[in-house]
Write an enzyme that holds these catalytic residues in place. Structure first.
Site, PDB file in Angstrom:
ATOM      1  N   ARG A  31       0.844  -1.221   0.000  1.00 41.58           N
ATOM      2  CA  ARG A  31       0.000   0.000   0.000  1.00 41.58           C
ATOM      3  C   ARG A  31       0.865   1.252   0.000  1.00 41.58           C
ATOM      4  O   ARG A  31       0.547   2.234  -0.664  1.00 41.58           O
ATOM      5  CB  ARG A  31      -0.933   0.003   1.206  1.00 41.58           C
ATOM      6  CG  ARG A  31      -1.884  -1.153   1.080  1.00 41.58           C
ATOM      7  CD  ARG A  31      -3.278  -0.992   1.565  1.00 41.58           C
ATOM      8  NE  ARG A  31      -3.915  -2.277   1.256  1.00 41.58           N
ATOM      9  CZ  ARG A  31      -4.675  -2.976   2.058  1.00 41.58           C
ATOM     10  NH1 ARG A  31      -4.990  -2.485   3.246  1.00 41.58           N
ATOM     11  NH2 ARG A  31      -5.183  -4.118   1.683  1.00 41.58           N
ATOM     12  N   GLU A 176     -13.193 -13.946  10.972  1.00 44.40           N
ATOM     13  CA  GLU A 176     -13.355 -13.282   9.665  1.00 44.40           C
ATOM     14  C   GLU A 176     -13.223 -14.281   8.515  1.00 44.40           C
ATOM     15  O   GLU A 176     -12.137 -14.473   7.971  1.00 44.40           O
ATOM     16  CB  GLU A 176     -12.314 -12.160   9.488  1.00 44.40           C
ATOM     17  CG  GLU A 176     -12.476 -11.423   8.161  1.00 44.40           C
ATOM     18  CD  GLU A 176     -11.396 -10.387   7.888  1.00 44.40           C
ATOM     19  OE1 GLU A 176     -10.328 -10.446   8.504  1.00 44.40           O
ATOM     20  OE2 GLU A 176     -11.640  -9.523   7.033  1.00 44.40           O
ATOM     21  N   LYS A 218     -16.941 -11.243  11.615  1.00 42.91           N
ATOM     22  CA  LYS A 218     -16.565 -10.219  10.627  1.00 42.91           C
ATOM     23  C   LYS A 218     -16.810 -10.827   9.251  1.00 42.91           C
ATOM     24  O   LYS A 218     -16.207 -11.833   8.892  1.00 42.91           O
ATOM     25  CB  LYS A 218     -15.099  -9.826  10.798  1.00 42.91           C
ATOM     26  CG  LYS A 218     -14.610  -8.855   9.740  1.00 42.91           C
ATOM     27  CD  LYS A 218     -13.357  -8.118  10.172  1.00 42.91           C
ATOM     28  CE  LYS A 218     -12.834  -7.235   9.043  1.00 42.91           C
ATOM     29  NZ  LYS A 218     -11.831  -6.284   9.488  1.00 42.91           N
ATOM     30  N   GLY A 261     -13.444  -4.924   1.743  1.00 43.53           N
ATOM     31  CA  GLY A 261     -13.157  -5.874   0.668  1.00 43.53           C
ATOM     32  C   GLY A 261     -12.702  -5.286  -0.664  1.00 43.53           C
ATOM     33  O   GLY A 261     -12.736  -5.982  -1.664  1.00 43.53           O
ATOM     34  N   GLY A 262     -12.310  -4.005  -0.682  1.00 43.20           N
ATOM     35  CA  GLY A 262     -11.901  -3.395  -1.947  1.00 43.20           C
ATOM     36  C   GLY A 262     -12.969  -2.495  -2.542  1.00 43.20           C
ATOM     37  O   GLY A 262     -12.783  -1.931  -3.618  1.00 43.20           O
ATOM     38  N   ARG A 294      -9.250  -0.648   4.010  1.00 44.39           N
ATOM     39  CA  ARG A 294      -9.074   0.232   2.845  1.00 44.39           C
ATOM     40  C   ARG A 294     -10.087   1.360   2.773  1.00 44.39           C
ATOM     41  O   ARG A 294      -9.739   2.506   2.452  1.00 44.39           O
ATOM     42  CB  ARG A 294      -9.120  -0.602   1.557  1.00 44.39           C
ATOM     43  CG  ARG A 294      -7.852  -1.376   1.327  1.00 44.39           C
ATOM     44  CD  ARG A 294      -8.021  -2.465   0.305  1.00 44.39           C
ATOM     45  NE  ARG A 294      -8.741  -3.613   0.833  1.00 44.39           N
ATOM     46  CZ  ARG A 294      -9.006  -4.712   0.130  1.00 44.39           C
ATOM     47  NH1 ARG A 294      -8.629  -4.771  -1.140  1.00 44.39           N
ATOM     48  NH2 ARG A 294      -9.633  -5.727   0.673  1.00 44.39           N
TER      49      ARG A 294
HETATM   50  P1  13P Z   1     -10.773  -4.228   4.063  1.00 44.62           P
HETATM   51  O1  13P Z   1     -11.810  -3.379   4.755  1.00 44.62           O
HETATM   52  O2  13P Z   1      -9.745  -3.423   3.306  1.00 44.62           O
HETATM   53  O3  13P Z   1     -11.360  -5.348   3.282  1.00 44.62           O
HETATM   54  O4  13P Z   1      -9.922  -4.935   5.210  1.00 44.62           O
HETATM   55  C1  13P Z   1     -10.575  -5.523   6.267  1.00 44.62           C
HETATM   56  C2  13P Z   1      -9.748  -6.579   6.854  1.00 44.62           C
HETATM   57  O5  13P Z   1      -9.637  -6.672   8.063  1.00 44.62           O
HETATM   58  C3  13P Z   1      -9.107  -7.585   5.973  1.00 44.62           C
HETATM   59  O6  13P Z   1      -8.574  -8.629   6.747  1.00 44.62           O
END
Ligand code: 13P
Length: 331
Positions: A31, A176, A218, A261-262, A294
């Site tokens: 990043r 998650e 999550k 998630g992008g 993100r």
């Molecule tokens: P994002 O919100 O960028 O998808 O990241 C969340 C996260 O914890 C990924 O493991």
């Protein structure tokens, strides 16, 4: 209510959510590089400091997920990051999985590693001030080929084993199982895969005697794949996501948080608003909020460019996004 139930409800307190500042060294460096910043340990510390030392974030954040490296680093004011968060009433959470590796039976899919030696690491993290932890499993969609039932079953089993160990260590596990946005699948296919995944996760959780009232889920939202050429309306995302959750998540789970998630920052904000509105209308039994990386950090990172001169404008963008996302979660 025991301590773990109390921590779980603090994590999903009304109007607050989580910042996922737990990119691995590799992902954080990617990043930084993508934003024209030369990566190094000190740059990663500054990157964390940009967000964690922003004044006023406690109004919107109940917890921040940290990567192991950050636990032992200090903010610009000389305070260890976990202590800085605790001083501001923000719970330090630590990502404890050790990334993904190919699934032997289906090497284009992955399983998450990190169970070996986990109890010893957990004791260390708790001493550093962590009160909650995260484990990410990755579920890939590709037509009818993926996910295989083995990928779902093995990841669900590991998530439940992790959750058991974390509760034994006196912390609240965040589970998650990320169903990836990447792919050309439809929203309905994403919805079906999320359902299958969550069903497997809760079956494994019950099989391994994990306390469902002391864990946070999550999850991904149900969206058309990023290469499908289709952009769903927030209403469509809310309907598919709520259907998947209502069909699979037990009522006594204390809270659900979403990853971004992008998705673009505005998209992740608008979709969260539509989901929380629908959850309210349908009287969903759990609090819902955000746990974005993100979608919360992207705008600020682009403004910062690694320079001291840009810290205040980057922090203003971060605060403004936090306010919008927290507002979207506060129906
Ligand atoms: P994002 O919100 O960028 O998808 O990241 C969340 C996260 O914890 C990924 O493991």
């Amino acid at each position: 209510m025991n301590d773990l139930h109390e921590i779980a409800s603090l994590l999903v307190a009304h109007g607050k959510g989580l910042l996922a500042a737990d990119e691995s060294v590799h992902s954080a460096d990617k990043r930084l590089t993508a934003n024209g910043i030369e990566p190094s340990e000190e740059m990663r510390r500054k990157y964390r400091d940009l967000f964690l030392s922003t004044p006023g974030i406690e109004k919107y954040l109940s917890g921040i997920i940290l990567f192991e490296e950050t636990l032992l680093q200090k903010a610009d004011n000389g305070t260890l990051f976990p202590q800085l968060l605790t001083q501001h009433n923000i719970l330090p959470i630590i990502k404890v999985d050790q990334g993904v590796e190919p699934l032997p039976e289906s090497p284009d899919e992955t399983i998450t590693s990190g169970l070996i030696g986990l109890p010893e690491r957990l004791a260390k993290y708790r001493e550093c001030g962590a009160r909650s932890t995260k484990w990410r499993a990755v579920i890939r969609i590709d037509g009818d080929r993926f996910p295989t039932s083995q990928a779902i079953a093995e990841n669900a089993k590991r998530l439940a084993s992790y959750a058991y160990m974390v509760q034994e260590a006196g912390m609240v596990p965040i589970l998650e199982p990320e169903v990836l946005l990447e792919g050309n699948h439809s929203r309905l296919r994403a919805q079906a895969v999320i359902e299958e995944t969550l069903r497997a996760v809760y079956t494994a959780v019950d099989d391994q005697s994990v306390d469902r009232k002391a864990l946070i889920l999550k999850t991904s939202m149900a969206l058309s794949g990023s290469e499908s050429g289709k952009t769903d309306t927030p209403q469509e995302v809310a309907e598919s996501t709520m259907k998947a959750l209502l069909a699979t998540v037990p009522r006594d789970v204390p809270g659900i948080v979403f990853l971004s998630g992008g998705q673009a920052a505005d998209q992740a904000t608008d979709n969260l608003r539509a989901i929380t509105q629908l959850a309210h209308t349908e009287k969903a039994p759990w609090p819902l909020t955000f746990s974005y990386a993100r979608a919360l950090q992207g705008e600020a990172l682009a403004l910062w460019k690694g320079s001291e001169d840009n810290v205040s404008s980057a922090r203003a963008a971060f605060l403004s996004r936090l306010q919008k996302v927290s507002d979207a979660a506060s129906i």
